[in-house]
Enzyme design. Sequence first.
Site, PDB file in Angstrom:
ATOM      1  N   LYS A  87       0.760  -1.289  -0.225  1.00  0.00           N
ATOM      2  CA  LYS A  87       0.022   0.316   0.337  1.00  0.00           C
ATOM      3  C   LYS A  87       0.830   1.034   0.144  1.00  0.00           C
ATOM      4  CE  LYS A  87      -2.324  -0.858   3.404  1.00  0.00           C
ATOM      5  NZ  LYS A  87      -1.638  -2.661   4.236  1.00  0.00           N
ATOM      6  N   ARG A 106     -10.314   0.639   8.085  1.00  0.00           N
ATOM      7  CA  ARG A 106      -9.306  -0.829   8.266  1.00  0.00           C
ATOM      8  C   ARG A 106     -10.763  -2.214   9.301  1.00  0.00           C
ATOM      9  NH1 ARG A 106      -3.427  -0.067   8.423  1.00  0.00           N
ATOM     10  NH2 ARG A 106      -2.711  -2.055   8.933  1.00  0.00           N
ATOM     11  N   ARG A 134      12.025  -5.290   5.482  1.00  0.00           N
ATOM     12  CA  ARG A 134      11.731  -4.174   4.601  1.00  0.00           C
ATOM     13  C   ARG A 134      12.808  -3.485   5.478  1.00  0.00           C
ATOM     14  NH1 ARG A 134       5.453  -1.694   5.576  1.00  0.00           N
ATOM     15  NH2 ARG A 134       6.076  -3.083   7.436  1.00  0.00           N
ATOM     16  N   ARG A 189      10.980  -1.781  11.265  1.00  0.00           N
ATOM     17  CA  ARG A 189      10.115  -0.989  11.850  1.00  0.00           C
ATOM     18  C   ARG A 189       9.668  -1.931  13.535  1.00  0.00           C
ATOM     19  NH1 ARG A 189       4.974   0.170   8.274  1.00  0.00           N
ATOM     20  NH2 ARG A 189       3.776  -1.204   9.667  1.00  0.00           N
ATOM     21  N   ARG A 215      -0.701  -9.535  12.826  1.00  0.00           N
ATOM     22  CA  ARG A 215      -1.094  -8.727  12.010  1.00  0.00           C
ATOM     23  C   ARG A 215      -1.894  -9.489  10.624  1.00  0.00           C
ATOM     24  NH1 ARG A 215       3.783  -5.751  10.319  1.00  0.00           N
ATOM     25  NH2 ARG A 215       2.555  -4.533   8.777  1.00  0.00           N
TER      26      ARG A 215
END
Length: 217
Positions: free
Chosen positions: A13, A88, A123, A156, A167
């Site tokens: 996203k 969400r 990431r 993160r 998640r």
Amino acid sequence: MKIILLGAPGAGKGTQAQYLKQKFNIPQISTGDMLRTAVGNKTDLGIKAKNFMDNGELVPDQLIINLVKLRISEQDCENGFLLDGFPRTIPQAEAMSSEGININVVIEIKVPDQTIIERLSGRRIHMSSGRIYHITNNPPKNAGIDDETGEQLVIRDDDIKETIMKRLETYHRETEPLVNFYSSWKNKNMSTKPIFISIDGSKKAIDINNMISEKIS
Ligand code: AP5
Ligand code: MG
């Protein structure tokens, strides 16, 4: 142009938002980035949100709805905005409709869970700008360093395997129902319903961007 980007954690996203915000010249509203800033600054919202985020759970709807309402009332949102990570839950989507906010396009980015684990494990982000890298798929010019500012990239707090799994569970339970919520609008007799686009997010980021542009145009 008012766009919603829908997709699991790590679906891309934020990566697609970086292309789309330039193409349409609209601000990217990433509730995740806003919450991470609040956590970093230890604001009231940040203190309330931190545990939920670290546990891979959603922050309570009312906190998020207030945050987004305030943000989209700012002047730079007059000509539209790109929602990355909001809504969400069904109550978040309903709150937006009941405020009279008419979305033009909902884009679902679909990626298998296994790909997501690989993407999030590699990431790296530049915290203050939200710029996103991946150690192999989209590496910075110099390892661990942001291309534009020369500052350190970080991992993160929620990109550890255990939290990624949580998640994903949260996504399937709370957010995936929005796919049906928005895609079924096409059958409704309404003048202001969004176009729903579903994209295979396992392709290369640039190819996904081209597919989205083609479908929107
Ligand atoms: P948020 O920050 O929104 O996290 P998320 O939804 O889990 O999504 P991510 O940001 O992890 O993934 P992304 O889809 O943006 O992927 P990216 O482009 O970075 O939310 C964090 C937390 O905040 C939530 O868990 C929740 O607690 C809270 N929160 C936020 N909004 C909320 C709301 N509305 N209500 C309640 N709580 C809320 O890409 C991932 C990686 O893959 C990168 O390394 C990238 O380089 C790479 N990549 C991207 N595209 C490709 C591609 N096509 N091919 C190969 N690699 C790719
Ligand atoms: Mg993101």
